[in-house]
Design a protein around this motif. Structure first.
Motif, PDB file in Angstrom:
ATOM      1  N   HIS A 238     -14.932   6.449  -4.497  1.00 36.62           N
ATOM      2  CA  HIS A 238     -15.659   5.212  -4.765  1.00 36.62           C
ATOM      3  C   HIS A 238     -15.591   4.297  -3.548  1.00 36.62           C
ATOM      4  O   HIS A 238     -14.576   4.241  -2.857  1.00 36.62           O
ATOM      5  CB  HIS A 238     -15.053   4.485  -5.983  1.00 36.62           C
ATOM      6  CG  HIS A 238     -15.191   5.276  -7.241  1.00 36.62           C
ATOM      7  ND1 HIS A 238     -16.409   5.576  -7.797  1.00 36.62           N
ATOM      8  CD2 HIS A 238     -14.258   5.829  -8.060  1.00 36.62           C
ATOM      9  CE1 HIS A 238     -16.227   6.273  -8.913  1.00 36.62           C
ATOM     10  NE2 HIS A 238     -14.923   6.452  -9.089  1.00 36.62           N
TER      11      HIS A 238
ATOM     12  N   HIS B 166     -17.694   0.653  -1.413  1.00 31.86           N
ATOM     13  CA  HIS B 166     -18.659  -0.440  -1.370  1.00 31.86           C
ATOM     14  C   HIS B 166     -18.473  -1.136  -0.028  1.00 31.86           C
ATOM     15  O   HIS B 166     -17.357  -1.440   0.359  1.00 31.86           O
ATOM     16  CB  HIS B 166     -18.371  -1.420  -2.520  1.00 31.86           C
ATOM     17  CG  HIS B 166     -19.203  -2.682  -2.509  1.00 31.86           C
ATOM     18  ND1 HIS B 166     -18.991  -3.699  -3.397  1.00 31.86           N
ATOM     19  CD2 HIS B 166     -20.221  -3.077  -1.718  1.00 31.86           C
ATOM     20  CE1 HIS B 166     -19.858  -4.683  -3.162  1.00 31.86           C
ATOM     21  NE2 HIS B 166     -20.616  -4.330  -2.159  1.00 31.86           N
TER      22      HIS B 166
ATOM     23  N   ILE C 152     -14.036   0.945 -12.868  1.00 31.23           N
ATOM     24  CA  ILE C 152     -15.167   0.726 -11.965  1.00 31.23           C
ATOM     25  C   ILE C 152     -16.472   0.861 -12.743  1.00 31.23           C
ATOM     26  O   ILE C 152     -16.563   1.661 -13.674  1.00 31.23           O
ATOM     27  CB  ILE C 152     -15.149   1.740 -10.783  1.00 31.23           C
ATOM     28  CG1 ILE C 152     -16.276   1.453  -9.780  1.00 31.23           C
ATOM     29  CG2 ILE C 152     -15.258   3.194 -11.274  1.00 31.23           C
ATOM     30  CD1 ILE C 152     -16.080   2.104  -8.426  1.00 31.23           C
ATOM     31  N   MET C 153     -17.447   0.017 -12.406  1.00 26.69           N
ATOM     32  CA  MET C 153     -18.810   0.164 -12.925  1.00 26.69           C
ATOM     33  C   MET C 153     -19.775  -0.125 -11.785  1.00 26.69           C
ATOM     34  O   MET C 153     -19.713  -1.192 -11.181  1.00 26.69           O
ATOM     35  CB  MET C 153     -19.090  -0.833 -14.066  1.00 26.69           C
ATOM     36  CG  MET C 153     -18.412  -0.509 -15.373  1.00 26.69           C
ATOM     37  SD  MET C 153     -19.111  -1.506 -16.758  1.00 26.69           S
ATOM     38  CE  MET C 153     -20.447  -0.422 -17.311  1.00 26.69           C
ATOM     39  N   TYR C 154     -20.647   0.826 -11.495  1.00 27.13           N
ATOM     40  CA  TYR C 154     -21.679   0.586 -10.491  1.00 27.13           C
ATOM     41  C   TYR C 154     -22.886  -0.090 -11.136  1.00 27.13           C
ATOM     42  O   TYR C 154     -23.148   0.092 -12.318  1.00 27.13           O
ATOM     43  CB  TYR C 154     -22.140   1.911  -9.864  1.00 27.13           C
ATOM     44  CG  TYR C 154     -21.124   2.515  -8.925  1.00 27.13           C
ATOM     45  CD1 TYR C 154     -20.939   1.995  -7.652  1.00 27.13           C
ATOM     46  CD2 TYR C 154     -20.343   3.607  -9.305  1.00 27.13           C
ATOM     47  CE1 TYR C 154     -20.004   2.549  -6.776  1.00 27.13           C
ATOM     48  CE2 TYR C 154     -19.402   4.168  -8.438  1.00 27.13           C
ATOM     49  CZ  TYR C 154     -19.233   3.631  -7.173  1.00 27.13           C
ATOM     50  OH  TYR C 154     -18.314   4.171  -6.307  1.00 27.13           O
ATOM     51  N   THR C 155     -23.614  -0.860 -10.338  1.00 23.83           N
ATOM     52  CA  THR C 155     -24.903  -1.393 -10.789  1.00 23.83           C
ATOM     53  C   THR C 155     -25.991  -0.821  -9.880  1.00 23.83           C
ATOM     54  O   THR C 155     -25.711  -0.394  -8.763  1.00 23.83           O
ATOM     55  CB  THR C 155     -24.952  -2.934 -10.723  1.00 23.83           C
ATOM     56  OG1 THR C 155     -24.863  -3.354  -9.358  1.00 23.83           O
ATOM     57  CG2 THR C 155     -23.804  -3.554 -11.512  1.00 23.83           C
TER      58      THR C 155
ATOM     59  N   ALA D 214     -22.532  -7.175  -9.772  1.00 26.90           N
ATOM     60  CA  ALA D 214     -21.434  -6.411  -9.155  1.00 26.90           C
ATOM     61  C   ALA D 214     -20.390  -7.329  -8.536  1.00 26.90           C
ATOM     62  O   ALA D 214     -19.189  -7.216  -8.835  1.00 26.90           O
ATOM     63  CB  ALA D 214     -21.985  -5.451  -8.096  1.00 26.90           C
TER      64      ALA D 214
ATOM     65  N   LEU E 281     -18.418  -8.540 -12.163  1.00 29.69           N
ATOM     66  CA  LEU E 281     -17.423  -7.469 -12.258  1.00 29.69           C
ATOM     67  C   LEU E 281     -16.251  -7.690 -11.300  1.00 29.69           C
ATOM     68  O   LEU E 281     -15.092  -7.685 -11.728  1.00 29.69           O
ATOM     69  CB  LEU E 281     -18.087  -6.107 -12.040  1.00 29.69           C
ATOM     70  CG  LEU E 281     -19.111  -5.734 -13.128  1.00 29.69           C
ATOM     71  CD1 LEU E 281     -19.801  -4.411 -12.799  1.00 29.69           C
ATOM     72  CD2 LEU E 281     -18.463  -5.660 -14.516  1.00 29.69           C
TER      73      LEU E 281
ATOM     74  N   HIS F  69     -13.729  -2.854 -10.145  1.00 31.66           N
ATOM     75  CA  HIS F  69     -14.401  -2.372  -8.946  1.00 31.66           C
ATOM     76  C   HIS F  69     -15.895  -2.220  -9.200  1.00 31.66           C
ATOM     77  O   HIS F  69     -16.298  -1.836 -10.306  1.00 31.66           O
ATOM     78  CB  HIS F  69     -13.808  -1.027  -8.509  1.00 31.66           C
ATOM     79  CG  HIS F  69     -12.374  -1.115  -8.119  1.00 31.66           C
ATOM     80  ND1 HIS F  69     -11.953  -1.853  -7.044  1.00 31.66           N
ATOM     81  CD2 HIS F  69     -11.248  -0.576  -8.668  1.00 31.66           C
ATOM     82  CE1 HIS F  69     -10.638  -1.755  -6.933  1.00 31.66           C
ATOM     83  NE2 HIS F  69     -10.177  -0.993  -7.915  1.00 31.66           N
ATOM     84  N   SER F  70     -16.684  -2.496  -8.189  1.00 34.06           N
ATOM     85  CA  SER F  70     -18.118  -2.341  -8.363  1.00 34.06           C
ATOM     86  C   SER F  70     -18.837  -2.245  -7.019  1.00 34.06           C
ATOM     87  O   SER F  70     -18.235  -2.413  -5.955  1.00 34.06           O
ATOM     88  CB  SER F  70     -18.699  -3.506  -9.178  1.00 34.06           C
ATOM     89  OG  SER F  70     -20.031  -3.202  -9.564  1.00 34.06           O
ATOM     90  N   HIS F  71     -20.127  -1.958  -7.104  1.00 38.02           N
ATOM     91  CA  HIS F  71     -20.988  -1.842  -5.928  1.00 38.02           C
ATOM     92  C   HIS F  71     -22.411  -1.819  -6.447  1.00 38.02           C
ATOM     93  O   HIS F  71     -22.717  -1.084  -7.369  1.00 38.02           O
ATOM     94  CB  HIS F  71     -20.652  -0.536  -5.195  1.00 38.02           C
ATOM     95  CG  HIS F  71     -21.569  -0.207  -4.046  1.00 38.02           C
ATOM     96  ND1 HIS F  71     -21.499   0.980  -3.362  1.00 38.02           N
ATOM     97  CD2 HIS F  71     -22.569  -0.891  -3.469  1.00 38.02           C
ATOM     98  CE1 HIS F  71     -22.417   1.006  -2.408  1.00 38.02           C
ATOM     99  NE2 HIS F  71     -23.085  -0.102  -2.457  1.00 38.02           N
TER     100      HIS F  71
END
Lengths: 327, 327
Positions: A221, A223, B193-196, B210, B214, B221-223
């Protein structure tokens, strides 16, 4: 060299027409490597503006400022990324001057372009072939060359002599960083996520490492956080267990990266810093150092990618979807 | 309303000067909400180009195309984000027309601006105060109003009537989505984690969710992945255990989001889809639907944020660094 001869013809074409706007159009890693060129144009030209679009976004967004006074620069390693080929065709239909970079000599993208530049035969010192680095050199030459032709911007000459020093610089940087990079790879090989961060000319490198190396090639993962945006949301994720790779360049936005460094050191613990200021850049002219620093940092990032893949026993070539399933 | 009176004065100023370039300058969530306005300008104007910069990047990058023919639009909720105030000052020093949005009436940012627009007193139906939504309405009015004044673009009138229907639309969307959103929150509350993902006019919403919801407010965690870029690296991270929030809008880039949806459905399993096509948008004119869809999707995202914070027992107001430690 062949690329230089191709560039000469393109510079002639620059002379023949009005250019007020540059669109950098590509996908993924090919798009990321265009960021330093946009940074250069933003800083150096009051008359020529520029944009970076992912190929499909470019086509569907259909920017009305795309016209016969536009230069569209595209890049696709094998010249057959469908979206990028389609984007070249779209750009030509709007009357723009279309220049495409590719590793191969013949490809669908070439057929849709006014000019192509090949970078397949250039080698960089004793390193393995590094086509990305060679992409960059061509892209810099196109941007600097455009302003040389159109605005008599003299940095083009400094760029060319500096590019000629790069292989020596790379060799020194590699020798200097080998041990520390291997140690980093051992230290971070079991992480599930690693953020990257940068600003200015370096942001594209952070983006590329996040999406192409960590996500695509290591299934980790990631970013790419902009070092200025970091303090307006993302920094709340930081604690002693969250790893960050911070790129520090030599351009005018360095204070943003320095501010991020201070914070990462205070509240984080897992930190990889790649700082161009620590490297011997002899041969790179001071006036273009800020623009070229991303290239030097990228050499260290590529070493890290390779070391990480070995430590994780996950080869950089492994894919589960790309070129394997329909999408 | 006060904001409309303020806007009238700004439109008068638009008439008085040449404007060839718009710079949208802010940080974090305030920056993200400018993306749909840029999308509008890109699609509708051949003469006025635009850029989005994080405030500090704007100052240090120092784009040479910033001059007395530029309009600089800034936004800071409390009008005291130091980088944004500094950016306003910088823009004025270059002769640009400086317009700033803020929630409060008096603030440092106001002192550095030619014009301000306040959005503090507007309410949206029976929802709790939603200043972000009101930011958007003003930003849309500025962009549409600019092209109305400069290019006789008639969508401004359609925008205004459509904005007046928004609170009714929001109420219906909220009622329609309450159960499914609460179920999503229960389902995803333990994710790390969650992506957008989104494209076009919607990308800013994906970015904002994100980094502000988040990462900042939930320490997850995000992106925000661009739906076109997804297939050039990021998609390799996808498996049945990786959650994605996909925004689907009604603008011209929707095919990119549809392509991503197909892939996410085939290879993923944890998927939250927020699709403006499923909502009752009565009252929103067809010609501006694509531009306004992000606003409607954002209502659902805000419901999700609130539900998630309750399910995770992590209030949206909790911070460890922001406004608490020096940075």
């Amino acid at each position: 060299m062949k690329a230089d001869a191709q560039l000469e013809k393109i510079f002639e074409a620059f002379k023949q027409r009005t250019i007020t706007r540059v669109f950098y159009v590509a996908c993924g890693g090919s798009s990321a490597l265009m960021y330093p060129s946009k940074y250069f144009l933003d800083r150096e030209s009051s008359q020529i503006t520029s944009e970076i679009f992912s190929s499909n976004e470019f086509i569907h967004r259909n920017p009305q400022s795309l016209n016969e006074n536009s230069l569209v620069i595209l890049c696709s390693h094998k010249g057959k990324t469908p979206e990028t080929t389609e984007a070249a065709k779209f750009a030509k239909s709007k009357g723009a001057l279309v220049v495409s970079l590719m590793y191969v000599e013949h490809a669908p993208l070439a057929d849709e372009s006014d000019f192509i530049v090949n970078y397949s035969w250039i080698s960089a010192g004793n390193m393995e072939p590094m086509p990305e680095i060679m992409n960059y050199a061509i892209l810099y030459k196109l941007a600097f060359g455009l302003l040389y032709v159109k605005e008599e911007n003299k940095k083009y000459e400094k760029l060319v002599t500096s590019l000629n020093s790069l292989s020596t610089v790379f060799e020194k940087v590699m020798a200097q960083n080998e041990d520390v990079i291997n140690a980093y790879a051992e230290q971070y090989k079991d992480e599930k996520i690693m953020y990257t961060m940068a600003s200015g000319a370096n942001y594209g490198m952070a983006y590329s490492f996040a999406i192409c190396i960590l996500m695509e090639m290591q299934w980790m993962h990631s970013h790419a956080i902009h070092a200025g945006e970091f303090f307006h949301g993302p920094f709340e994720i930081l604690d002693k267990d969250v790893p960050f790779i911070l790129l520090m360049g030599l351009d005018e936005t360095r204070p943003l990266e320095e501010r991020a460094l201070t914070f990462l050191k205070q509240y984080g613990n897992k930190l990889v810093v790649v700082d161009a200021q620590n490297f011997d850049l002899t041969g790179i002219d001071d006036e273009v150092k800020g623009y070229l620093a991303p290239l030097v940092n990228n050499v260290v990032l590529r070493m890290f990618a390779l070391a990480l893949s070995k430590a994780r026993n996950h080869p950089l070539e492994t894919r589960r979807y790309m070129f394997k399933v329909p999408y």
